[in-house]
Write a protein that holds these residues in place. Structure first.
Motif, short mmCIF file in Angstrom:
data_model
loop_
_atom_site.label_atom_id
_atom_site.label_comp_id
_atom_site.label_asym_id
_atom_site.label_seq_id
_atom_site.Cartn_x
_atom_site.Cartn_y
_atom_site.Cartn_z
N ILE A 168 -26.52 -44.52 32.51
CA ILE A 168 -27.92 -44.34 32.14
C ILE A 168 -28.42 -43.11 32.87
N PHE A 169 -28.77 -42.09 32.11
CA PHE A 169 -29.29 -40.85 32.69
C PHE A 169 -30.81 -40.94 32.71
N GLY A 170 -31.39 -40.76 33.89
CA GLY A 170 -32.84 -40.83 34.04
C GLY A 170 -33.34 -39.74 34.97
N LYS A 171 -34.62 -39.76 35.23
CA LYS A 171 -35.27 -38.80 36.13
C LYS A 171 -36.40 -39.51 36.86
N PRO A 216 -34.88 -41.83 29.22
CA PRO A 216 -33.49 -42.16 29.50
C PRO A 216 -32.59 -41.88 28.30
N THR A 217 -31.34 -41.63 28.60
CA THR A 217 -30.29 -41.62 27.58
C THR A 217 -29.20 -42.54 28.09
N ILE A 218 -28.74 -43.44 27.23
CA ILE A 218 -27.73 -44.44 27.61
C ILE A 218 -26.42 -44.09 26.92
N VAL A 219 -25.38 -43.90 27.73
CA VAL A 219 -24.06 -43.56 27.23
C VAL A 219 -23.16 -44.78 27.42
N PRO A 276 -30.16 -41.83 22.85
CA PRO A 276 -31.24 -41.14 23.56
C PRO A 276 -32.55 -41.91 23.43
N GLY A 277 -33.09 -42.35 24.53
CA GLY A 277 -34.37 -43.05 24.51
C GLY A 277 -34.30 -44.44 25.10
N TYR A 278 -35.45 -45.07 25.09
CA TYR A 278 -35.64 -46.40 25.65
C TYR A 278 -35.16 -47.46 24.66
N LEU A 279 -34.53 -48.50 25.17
CA LEU A 279 -34.17 -49.68 24.38
C LEU A 279 -34.87 -50.89 24.99
N SER A 280 -35.50 -51.70 24.14
CA SER A 280 -36.06 -52.96 24.63
C SER A 280 -34.88 -53.84 25.06
N GLN A 281 -35.14 -54.91 25.78
CA GLN A 281 -34.04 -55.78 26.21
C GLN A 281 -33.35 -56.44 25.04
#
Length: 197
Positions: A72-75, A141-144, A157-162
């Motif tokens: 998970i890439f974040g800032k 965020p981007t989730i790989v 690329p982006g937010y995902l709800s649970q």
């Protein structure tokens, strides 16, 4: 009187220029920095996922250990990154899925860090910016999602709800993604699952 003042000024000037006490110990070098300080600088990003240390592994060493991998890439100051982490903190069932089948890493792009990446298909030492560029990371965020050998399955690329996040986790952990003939078909399968959530 002027002569005395002139001699006095010269004396002060020469006394101030005495460099006999300057040696290599006077200047700071990297070897003078303690290992503890180097480690602290290398791990500034750990504060990014405080409270989720049982889910996110230290990104100094990135490997699969026989599990699927999530990067998970974040800032810092990214509201959607914070929301994703807060959602994970609050959802015990997501935490269980992550611990069971995935090796998860939160990579904070606000800090420069060195990562030892060790997968079957790739072994390298890279910094955070280089790692992000390898996966063409733009928004956070981007989730790989990676397979056990480190090959990308899907990059979101982006937010995902649970609820959506769990769809991805189940889709990958169950091996259902392997039924897709190509990336386009896999995305269609995921889309259908997300719409049926």
């Amino acid at each position: 009187m002027k002569k005395i003042a002139y001699i006095l000024c010269l004396g002060i000037l020469f006394a101030g220029c005495d460099n006999s006490k300057i040696d290599k110990e006077t200047f700071s070098t990297q070897s003078n920095i303690s290992q503890e300080e180097i480690k602290k600088a290398q791990n500034l990003d750990e504060a990014s996922y405080k409270g989720l240390e049982h889910i996110f592994s230290n990104t100094s060493e990135i490997s699969s250990n026989g599990k699927f991998v999530i990067l998970i890439f974040g800032k810092n100051n990214c509201q959607w990154c914070d929301r994703l982490k807060d959602d994970i903190k609050e959802d015990k069932s997501t935490q269980e899925l992550l611990k069971k089948d995935f090796k998860s890493y939160y990579i904070n792009l606000s800090y420069e860090k060195t990562h030892n990446v060790d997968f079957e298909s790739k072994k390298e030492k890279v910094n955070s910016a280089t790692l992000a560029s390898q996966y063409n990371i733009r928004p956070t965020p981007t989730i790989v999602f990676l397979d056990k050998s480190g090959k990308p399955i899907v990059i979101y690329p982006g937010y995902l709800s649970q609820v959506q996040f769990k769809v991805f986790l189940d889709f990958i952990a169950s091996g259902e993604y392997l039924k897709a003939k190509n990336q386009q078909e896999m995305h269609q399968m995921l889309q259908a699952k997300l719409q049926g959530e």
